[in-house]
Design a protein around this motif. Sequence first.
Motif, PDB file in Angstrom:
ATOM      1  N   GLY A   1      39.332  45.567  37.693  1.00 37.63           N
ATOM      2  CA  GLY A   1      39.720  45.486  36.293  1.00 37.63           C
ATOM      3  C   GLY A   1      41.212  45.478  36.140  1.00 37.63           C
ATOM      4  O   GLY A   1      41.968  45.711  37.089  1.00 37.63           O
ATOM      5  N   GLY A   2      41.666  45.184  34.922  1.00 36.63           N
ATOM      6  CA  GLY A   2      43.098  45.168  34.658  1.00 36.63           C
ATOM      7  C   GLY A   2      43.397  44.529  33.327  1.00 36.63           C
ATOM      8  O   GLY A   2      42.515  44.339  32.480  1.00 36.63           O
ATOM      9  N   ASN A   3      44.665  44.162  33.118  1.00 37.02           N
ATOM     10  CA  ASN A   3      45.110  43.494  31.904  1.00 37.02           C
ATOM     11  C   ASN A   3      45.871  42.226  32.281  1.00 37.02           C
ATOM     12  O   ASN A   3      46.485  42.143  33.341  1.00 37.02           O
ATOM     13  CB  ASN A   3      46.012  44.404  31.075  1.00 37.02           C
ATOM     14  CG  ASN A   3      45.256  45.601  30.527  1.00 37.02           C
ATOM     15  OD1 ASN A   3      44.190  45.440  29.957  1.00 37.02           O
ATOM     16  ND2 ASN A   3      45.805  46.799  30.725  1.00 37.02           N
ATOM     17  N   ARG A   4      45.832  41.237  31.396  1.00 40.50           N
ATOM     18  CA  ARG A   4      46.568  39.978  31.557  1.00 40.50           C
ATOM     19  C   ARG A   4      46.225  39.293  32.882  1.00 40.50           C
ATOM     20  O   ARG A   4      47.070  38.668  33.510  1.00 40.50           O
ATOM     21  CB  ARG A   4      48.082  40.197  31.480  1.00 40.50           C
ATOM     22  CG  ARG A   4      48.546  40.829  30.188  1.00 40.50           C
ATOM     23  CD  ARG A   4      50.047  40.654  29.999  1.00 40.50           C
ATOM     24  NE  ARG A   4      50.813  40.941  31.189  1.00 40.50           N
ATOM     25  CZ  ARG A   4      51.197  42.157  31.575  1.00 40.50           C
ATOM     26  NH1 ARG A   4      50.864  43.205  30.848  1.00 40.50           N
ATOM     27  NH2 ARG A   4      51.907  42.321  32.661  1.00 40.50           N
ATOM     28  N   LEU A   5      44.975  39.379  33.293  1.00 43.55           N
ATOM     29  CA  LEU A   5      44.591  38.762  34.571  1.00 43.55           C
ATOM     30  C   LEU A   5      44.601  37.245  34.495  1.00 43.55           C
ATOM     31  O   LEU A   5      44.692  36.574  35.512  1.00 43.55           O
ATOM     32  CB  LEU A   5      43.201  39.251  34.997  1.00 43.55           C
ATOM     33  CG  LEU A   5      43.095  40.734  35.351  1.00 43.55           C
ATOM     34  CD1 LEU A   5      41.683  41.053  35.792  1.00 43.55           C
ATOM     35  CD2 LEU A   5      44.077  41.114  36.431  1.00 43.55           C
ATOM     36  N   LEU A   6      44.502  36.712  33.276  1.00 45.59           N
ATOM     37  CA  LEU A   6      44.522  35.259  33.120  1.00 45.59           C
ATOM     38  C   LEU A   6      45.733  34.809  32.321  1.00 45.59           C
ATOM     39  O   LEU A   6      45.680  33.826  31.606  1.00 45.59           O
ATOM     40  CB  LEU A   6      43.235  34.779  32.440  1.00 45.59           C
ATOM     41  CG  LEU A   6      42.010  34.703  33.339  1.00 45.59           C
ATOM     42  CD1 LEU A   6      40.821  34.167  32.561  1.00 45.59           C
ATOM     43  CD2 LEU A   6      42.256  33.828  34.549  1.00 45.59           C
TER      44      LEU A   6
ATOM     45  N   ASP B   1      41.578  51.249  27.934  1.00 43.07           N
ATOM     46  CA  ASP B   1      42.718  50.359  27.700  1.00 43.07           C
ATOM     47  C   ASP B   1      42.818  49.224  28.706  1.00 43.07           C
ATOM     48  O   ASP B   1      43.888  48.626  28.856  1.00 43.07           O
ATOM     49  CB  ASP B   1      44.033  51.157  27.687  1.00 43.07           C
ATOM     50  CG  ASP B   1      44.042  52.233  26.612  1.00 43.07           C
ATOM     51  OD1 ASP B   1      43.441  51.981  25.543  1.00 43.07           O
ATOM     52  OD2 ASP B   1      44.611  53.300  26.856  1.00 43.07           O
ATOM     53  N   GLU B   2      41.764  48.938  29.420  1.00 45.00           N
ATOM     54  CA  GLU B   2      41.757  47.760  30.295  1.00 45.00           C
ATOM     55  C   GLU B   2      40.757  46.761  29.736  1.00 45.00           C
ATOM     56  O   GLU B   2      39.587  47.082  29.534  1.00 45.00           O
ATOM     57  CB  GLU B   2      41.420  48.155  31.735  1.00 45.00           C
ATOM     58  CG  GLU B   2      42.502  49.022  32.335  1.00 45.00           C
ATOM     59  CD  GLU B   2      42.346  49.179  33.831  1.00 45.00           C
ATOM     60  OE1 GLU B   2      41.382  48.629  34.387  1.00 45.00           O
ATOM     61  OE2 GLU B   2      43.193  49.866  34.431  1.00 45.00           O
ATOM     62  N   SER B   3      41.256  45.560  29.492  1.00 46.44           N
ATOM     63  CA  SER B   3      40.475  44.607  28.711  1.00 46.44           C
ATOM     64  C   SER B   3      39.831  43.509  29.538  1.00 46.44           C
ATOM     65  O   SER B   3      39.108  42.675  28.996  1.00 46.44           O
ATOM     66  CB  SER B   3      41.381  43.957  27.656  1.00 46.44           C
ATOM     67  OG  SER B   3      42.470  43.296  28.291  1.00 46.44           O
ATOM     68  N   GLU B   4      40.065  43.465  30.834  1.00 47.08           N
ATOM     69  CA  GLU B   4      39.581  42.350  31.645  1.00 47.08           C
ATOM     70  C   GLU B   4      38.907  42.847  32.918  1.00 47.08           C
ATOM     71  O   GLU B   4      39.288  43.866  33.486  1.00 47.08           O
ATOM     72  CB  GLU B   4      40.730  41.395  31.989  1.00 47.08           C
ATOM     73  CG  GLU B   4      41.420  40.846  30.753  1.00 47.08           C
ATOM     74  CD  GLU B   4      42.540  39.886  31.093  1.00 47.08           C
ATOM     75  OE1 GLU B   4      42.351  39.101  32.048  1.00 47.08           O
ATOM     76  OE2 GLU B   4      43.575  39.925  30.425  1.00 47.08           O
ATOM     77  N   MET B   5      37.904  42.076  33.330  1.00 51.61           N
ATOM     78  CA  MET B   5      37.151  42.417  34.536  1.00 51.61           C
ATOM     79  C   MET B   5      36.950  41.166  35.377  1.00 51.61           C
ATOM     80  O   MET B   5      36.682  40.085  34.842  1.00 51.61           O
ATOM     81  CB  MET B   5      35.799  43.029  34.162  1.00 51.61           C
ATOM     82  CG  MET B   5      34.957  43.470  35.338  1.00 51.61           C
ATOM     83  SD  MET B   5      33.426  44.296  34.808  1.00 51.61           S
ATOM     84  CE  MET B   5      34.042  45.896  34.299  1.00 51.61           C
ATOM     85  N   LEU B   6      37.077  41.322  36.676  1.00 54.58           N
ATOM     86  CA  LEU B   6      36.935  40.205  37.612  1.00 54.58           C
ATOM     87  C   LEU B   6      35.838  40.507  38.621  1.00 54.58           C
ATOM     88  O   LEU B   6      35.833  41.576  39.240  1.00 54.58           O
ATOM     89  CB  LEU B   6      38.248  39.949  38.353  1.00 54.58           C
ATOM     90  CG  LEU B   6      38.225  38.847  39.424  1.00 54.58           C
ATOM     91  CD1 LEU B   6      38.017  37.488  38.781  1.00 54.58           C
ATOM     92  CD2 LEU B   6      39.512  38.861  40.225  1.00 54.58           C
ATOM     93  N   VAL B   7      34.909  39.567  38.780  1.00 52.23           N
ATOM     94  CA  VAL B   7      33.851  39.661  39.791  1.00 52.23           C
ATOM     95  C   VAL B   7      34.104  38.585  40.841  1.00 52.23           C
ATOM     96  O   VAL B   7      34.256  37.403  40.499  1.00 52.23           O
ATOM     97  CB  VAL B   7      32.451  39.454  39.171  1.00 52.23           C
ATOM     98  CG1 VAL B   7      31.382  39.492  40.251  1.00 52.23           C
ATOM     99  CG2 VAL B   7      32.186  40.493  38.106  1.00 52.23           C
ATOM    100  N   GLN B   8      34.181  38.986  42.097  1.00 49.36           N
ATOM    101  CA  GLN B   8      34.307  38.045  43.210  1.00 49.36           C
ATOM    102  C   GLN B   8      33.096  38.234  44.120  1.00 49.36           C
ATOM    103  O   GLN B   8      32.806  39.353  44.529  1.00 49.36           O
ATOM    104  CB  GLN B   8      35.597  38.297  43.992  1.00 49.36           C
ATOM    105  CG  GLN B   8      36.861  38.061  43.178  1.00 49.36           C
ATOM    106  CD  GLN B   8      38.100  38.548  43.892  1.00 49.36           C
ATOM    107  OE1 GLN B   8      38.173  39.711  44.290  1.00 49.36           O
ATOM    108  NE2 GLN B   8      39.063  37.667  44.063  1.00 49.36           N
ATOM    109  N   ALA B   9      32.395  37.154  44.404  1.00 53.20           N
ATOM    110  CA  ALA B   9      31.141  37.249  45.158  1.00 53.20           C
ATOM    111  C   ALA B   9      31.101  36.240  46.290  1.00 53.20           C
ATOM    112  O   ALA B   9      31.594  35.114  46.174  1.00 53.20           O
ATOM    113  CB  ALA B   9      29.949  37.028  44.224  1.00 53.20           C
ATOM    114  N   GLY B  10      30.521  36.662  47.391  1.00 52.94           N
ATOM    115  CA  GLY B  10      30.206  35.765  48.483  1.00 52.94           C
ATOM    116  C   GLY B  10      28.720  35.835  48.763  1.00 52.94           C
ATOM    117  O   GLY B  10      28.076  36.857  48.498  1.00 52.94           O
ATOM    118  N   SER B  11      28.142  34.765  49.284  1.00 53.76           N
ATOM    119  CA  SER B  11      26.705  34.741  49.539  1.00 53.76           C
ATOM    120  C   SER B  11      26.415  34.227  50.938  1.00 53.76           C
ATOM    121  O   SER B  11      27.213  33.501  51.538  1.00 53.76           O
ATOM    122  CB  SER B  11      25.986  33.866  48.501  1.00 53.76           C
ATOM    123  OG  SER B  11      26.436  32.531  48.571  1.00 53.76           O
TER     124      SER B  11
END
Length: 986
Positions: free
Chosen positions: A334-339, A371-381
């Motif tokens: 998670g974090g802010n301003r990731l994009l 106060d963290e507005s963004e979430m990132l999911v990274q996946a491998g299969s």
Amino acid sequence: DGQARHTYPGGAHTTARMERRVTAGARWRGEKNLVSSRAALPGCYLLAIFGATIVFGNGLDTFSTQHSAVEEQHELVPVSDKCSDATEAVDTSLGTGRSTARSAILMARSWNEAFGAVVPFVGTPHGMTQWTPESQPAVNKCHAPYYMHNKWLTGYRLSHWLSGSCTIDYGSVSVIPLWLESSGDLEMAAERLHLRISAYLEREHLANQRAKYPRSNRTEWSYDFVVRSARPYLHETTLNGTLEVAVAATARSAVMHSRTKQKAHRLALVIKGNVGSEASKTRMKLTQLKSEGRPFGEVGNMASLHISVPIARLYHKHGQLAHHQAHFSVNVSGGNRLLSESDTEPTYSSMPLTAGVVSQYGAAWVLLPLDESEMLVQAGSSFTSVAAAERNAAVETSIASSNAQQQTKSLQRGLVNQPPRLDASASVSSLSQQSRSEWDASLNVLQIKGEPPGGCETVRIVYSALWRCMLAPRLYSDAITGDYPVFESSSTTSTHGKSEHYMDFSAWDTYRALHPLHVLLAPRRAAAFVTSLLDMGVQGEGRLPTFPLFNSDTGAMIGDHTGVIVADSLAKGLFDRVPKARRQLVECVSASLILANAGVNASSSCVNDYRLHIRNDITSRQQPEPRPGLEAYDTYGFIPIEETLKIENRHSGEQVSRTIEYAFDDAVASGMAARVGEHQAASRLFERSSNWKQLYNSAQGLFSPRSRDGNFIEENISPTKRGYKWLCEGSPLHWLFAAAPHDTSSLIEVLGGAKMTEHRLDDYFGLSVVKDEAGIGHGEPLAVHINDTSSQHWHGNEPGHHVPFLYVSLGAAWKTQALVRHIVASDYAPGTPESGDGLSGNEDAGQMSAWLVWAAIGLYPVFPGASRPYYVIASPLLTEVELTLRVNRGALTPPIVSNRRDAKVKNNRSRAHRFTIDAKGNSKASVFIQEAFLDGVRLERSWLEHHELYKHARLTLVMGARPNVSWASAQAQQPPPLARPGTTAP
């Protein structure tokens, strides 16, 4: 003077064509529509499809009867800039809804048969795992994870759905975003969330057990949504006007970015595995959980999940678990301003995330700090292990990082096991760009050069169909190593990175048009399909699987058609450029496996030699018989009705359809046996290839069941009735014309000769001919009418896909030309933007779309697997199209994605052969071939051999609004008849 001059690459020629008017006493000046206003035909209405004016009145479809003089020179009008980009032209929504094609409405016997069952996948061509938005939260046989008519989403899914099929989304993982009211007490918020998620999963579990699928009501956690972008490489939505979601994927890895627009909200995520069976549950491990006995707690600034999803089987061994699992490595941060689009560095979470596991339902959840507005999911299969899933993600997502090459080298040496840490901007943006470059390379092998009838709408429909052709089969091997699960086994083997292994072959459907299309447009990948099938055959019981899905032989459908896929590829020279020793081994093993399926022993022992390349032993897994009833078929020349063939959880009975299908398979096997010098087997199989004739009941004019004593059963057969137990998915009339695509000349003879067969086909299609009763062309065909009300053709079912092309073998190619354009207009109409229409029923893993692509370029492979492969020439939907034709030189698609891929693609294109099909004068009214030229030399026959597409550069078709009944009408100009092995057809 009625003269028209045309200039072609081979020089100029002159054609005399007198202009005629439908009624006497006047002349046409230019091209006009038959109907200029609604008032012209009371009780009818007009519908513009692909730019063609179709007149519907009581189901009557009429092509324009007017003729316009061909201009002195046809100027090529280029495709509009608005739709010149192939990848951007793709509409991933087509086929996601219910079909409005009349044949689908009339013929569909069950709910799922009327739907395309396509989902708007995001990924790469033939990717291992793809993202899809999800509107159906559970997995269920024959039902897709997403339908356009559902006006809600339940999240996104890492999916293994076989596009447009009646299978199951096996080994998949759903990702459900949540947002909560912010609370200062993290401990209390985490505990409430864990209890809330556990209770929801329990309620959904019970509801799914009772529900009738697909569910028509919204689930408790479902969202209104607005699609901001839907492309093959990127899908973006806004949920409930609050949460923005973007997903992108490569072949084996995926990213998802979520951002809440409400500062008062706290972002969370639920991740759950979908098994589809009560026999087992997903194994969900949260690697950093420090919870002191509780199922949730702080996990640092990244939550790392290891997920293994059991795979529930369908058809053969229904309900049991497959021998392997689908594995995922998922990292959540998670974090802010990731994009952020600025140069500002993104800020990651400095506070620990909270996460938990709900093990009884194979789920986990992650909660962001305040106060963290963004979430990132990274996946491998991966289908081999969680560690392999991590490595796959590291390889494919490391392209976005500055040290990508060093990361890859370290992985190759086994020095790195964890995926690199990437910011969201690099992940979503770079992966989508990487995916897009692969789609660009794959789709641009078919380049639309001229403005087609219908303009950008036609371009959209054709490229969308080509995109759907590239969703299956599915990549099953890992990056770098090439590891993949042994067929029907829990063991793992490897290609050692030299090739790629594929799975999910809906062979009963796709051998007809999809796989021949891959052979033509993607020969290197098609070669990998062949070696994958051979590996399965050798790893199994020494015979080819009939419908391999989720690394198991399902035994679904009837017939034995993976052998057709293999034989067709070999006959078209797919392995001619590989080293001689390897080519001979592939041919020998192919023949041995195909003959084993046919119950004929081969004299060669090359299967054991081939086995040394993939594994050293063989384990029987009790695979289903490839041809149930084969012994009776071989004894009687047909499968008697007494052979009930009651097969649990699979198609039972269907003796007549099986006999017809086995005879076709025997024709292909005969050619394969002759290819490797098995002449005795070739002769025996050639004789068996005419067994379909044994079931033609001349008294009824239909195929019907016979008993062991040779008598036809006493039954008043209705030609149009569906549901006879001795037929597969169709009526007696459907199977009458579907028989013997390998031997159409014999079928014509059995049906009473050319005139009788043509008359019966006309009745079947509701086709009638309007003749010119006035003017110079007195008595000549003026137009073709197709009455959908009386037509019995069911385009939504594959056995009939070649039937419109039978007219070519009757010397009436002009009727095929009219029919093909009619079917395109009536069965592939896209409908309204919100309908998800565009297919005539199930997509069936790309077969329906492949038929459309062939129709678009004006060719069709009537007899896939023929020793002398050829294509019938029809009426192209496109005005000018350039095909990029490569050869397989033994170097399959590289398993590692390179950031120099674009340069490689460009170099490959420069070495490729290009074949152009140019339909001069093509329009909404001009659907009939007047003349044909191959490199400027007049062509009078209605077919091209496969090798001619590589030998020549241009097929020119002069199109007109009036049938030319003389073109390709002589018997010598019709497709070659079936020839006994060792002889050559005239």
